[in-house]
Design an enzyme around this catalytic site. Sequence first.
Site, mmCIF file in Angstrom:
data_model
loop_
_atom_site.group_PDB
_atom_site.id
_atom_site.type_symbol
_atom_site.label_atom_id
_atom_site.label_comp_id
_atom_site.label_asym_id
_atom_site.label_seq_id
_atom_site.Cartn_x
_atom_site.Cartn_y
_atom_site.Cartn_z
ATOM 1 N N ARG A 159 0.845 -1.261 -0.093
ATOM 2 C CA ARG A 159 0.037 -0.018 0.025
ATOM 3 C C ARG A 159 0.830 1.185 -0.069
ATOM 4 N NH1 ARG A 159 -5.136 1.930 3.848
ATOM 5 N NH2 ARG A 159 -3.537 1.601 5.651
ATOM 6 N N ASP A 440 -4.652 4.551 14.003
ATOM 7 C CA ASP A 440 -3.819 5.185 13.106
ATOM 8 C C ASP A 440 -4.584 6.350 12.416
ATOM 9 O OD1 ASP A 440 -6.158 4.265 11.608
ATOM 10 O OD2 ASP A 440 -4.893 2.462 10.688
#
Length: 531
Positions: A159, A440
């Site tokens: 990613r 996150d």
Amino acid sequence: MENVELSDPPLGLEEEFHVLLTPDAVRFLAQITSTFNNEVDKILWNRTARKVELDLTNSYPDFSPNTAHIRNDTNWKVAAVPHRLQNRHVDIGDTAPYQTERFHRALMSSAQGIQVDFDDGNCPTFYNQIKGIFNVYQVVHGEIPGLLSVSEAPVLMLRPRAWNMVEHNMLINGREIPGPLFDYGLLMYHVGKRLSESECGPFFYLSKVESFLEARLWNQIFVWTEEKLSLPAGSIKATVLIESVLASFEMEEILYELREHSAGLNCGIWDYSASFVSKFGHRLEFLLPDRSKYVNMEKRFLKSYMDLLVQTCHRRGALATGGMAALLLPKDKDSTEYQSVIAAVTRLKLFEITAGVDGFMVYDIDLVAPMQKLFQEHTSGPNQLHIIPSVNISQSDLLVMPAGGVTLFGLKYNIAVGILFIDAWLKGEGHFFFCGKVEDSATAEISRSQVWQWIRHRVKLEDDNRTVTRGLVLALVQQVVRQLLDDSSALQQQRLNTAVELFMEIVLKRDFPEFITTYLNLDHTFLSSRF
């Protein structure tokens, strides 16, 4: 040859830097950047123009009549799912590869895949990017004794950063290189061919895609790369994360643009929810209630989005994956708390399985086995492509906000997560642990988004009817900080105070800063830090 300016190697990574950034690799990065720079600019301009159009006309997104022919054509499907991606039951999420120990532990697990994350769960210091890409390089080239080969290990789902991020440490023709092109380009140059030859990739997650035009750009990048590196056409596969409310109206078109390179679509919860505030947060009808109490996948706007995603993917032969379980398992397996966490994750993930998803993510590696067992108990075969939900999702289904208000607990929780994320970022870390969960940038986005919106609309607390104002938030910030500062060193206190200042800046802005990571990535505090 393009003009290239490159920063010095991060301290302690001189050897890794020179292995990765060879003259040929730098030339490849320069070529891919100069080829697509203008298109990246257009994508970002289109995002701004779309937002302005929605605001000026006070209109709502909808399924476009201009692309109805793609949605109505029942004949097209994405290319066949590769063997290594047939089973996507459990991926390990937020695996920032610069964290070598966690990355290697994930590789030795029984998970189907690993989200090798340079985005939401990663802080993009130059040190972290070089260390992370080098760790991937070593794993793919079999240079780490004791690890499984890439053919036997969980599949690597790489990613890169999203389009809102830039790499400050490399300039091409006087401009910073787009963050995703730096990550993607170096990864493809060094491991693309090896992954292709072993039939283990290259596979990607694409973050924060907002329209089919962005999917078209990624497809053009994939085609260019395959030709440049002499890879078989269609060998690159990508799972697009539908993290924007605008993208939810273009899922079929996104799959269509990537049909030769598609590995499916993914639905999460917090980035997607935060996108409502980003796009429409100034409108009272889009007031999002307390996420800790009223926002979950069972609510209509999120359930509709998941049902539409599964239906869209399975109609077109693509895999549909769900979000990440953020809860952490306690160490004591015999404790009631352990059983409580297992029960909570099981309930949430069984809801997704029942909706037809083909897989999802967990953060805690010890959750892999029980969640794989859950899939085996409630499904047959490697995926659920045969299940096509019989739903008819309308514009209003996707745009209806859940009922509910704001609690003092929810406000304080959002404040704590927002501050602690900025604090982690200033330490060079992209995620942290709080109250038994991993947090996150996705949870930081929804946290600071809600605080901004609640101040903007002067929402009243359910608990005592106080109004959410700058003064109340500042008072609660001071309470939260006092709790966090216990046993902290002077350096930690200074950094936390800086995080508080940045958090207050962000939640009091007249106009909503679209991405917290963009804001932090351009802040002088971050730019002047040495990692």
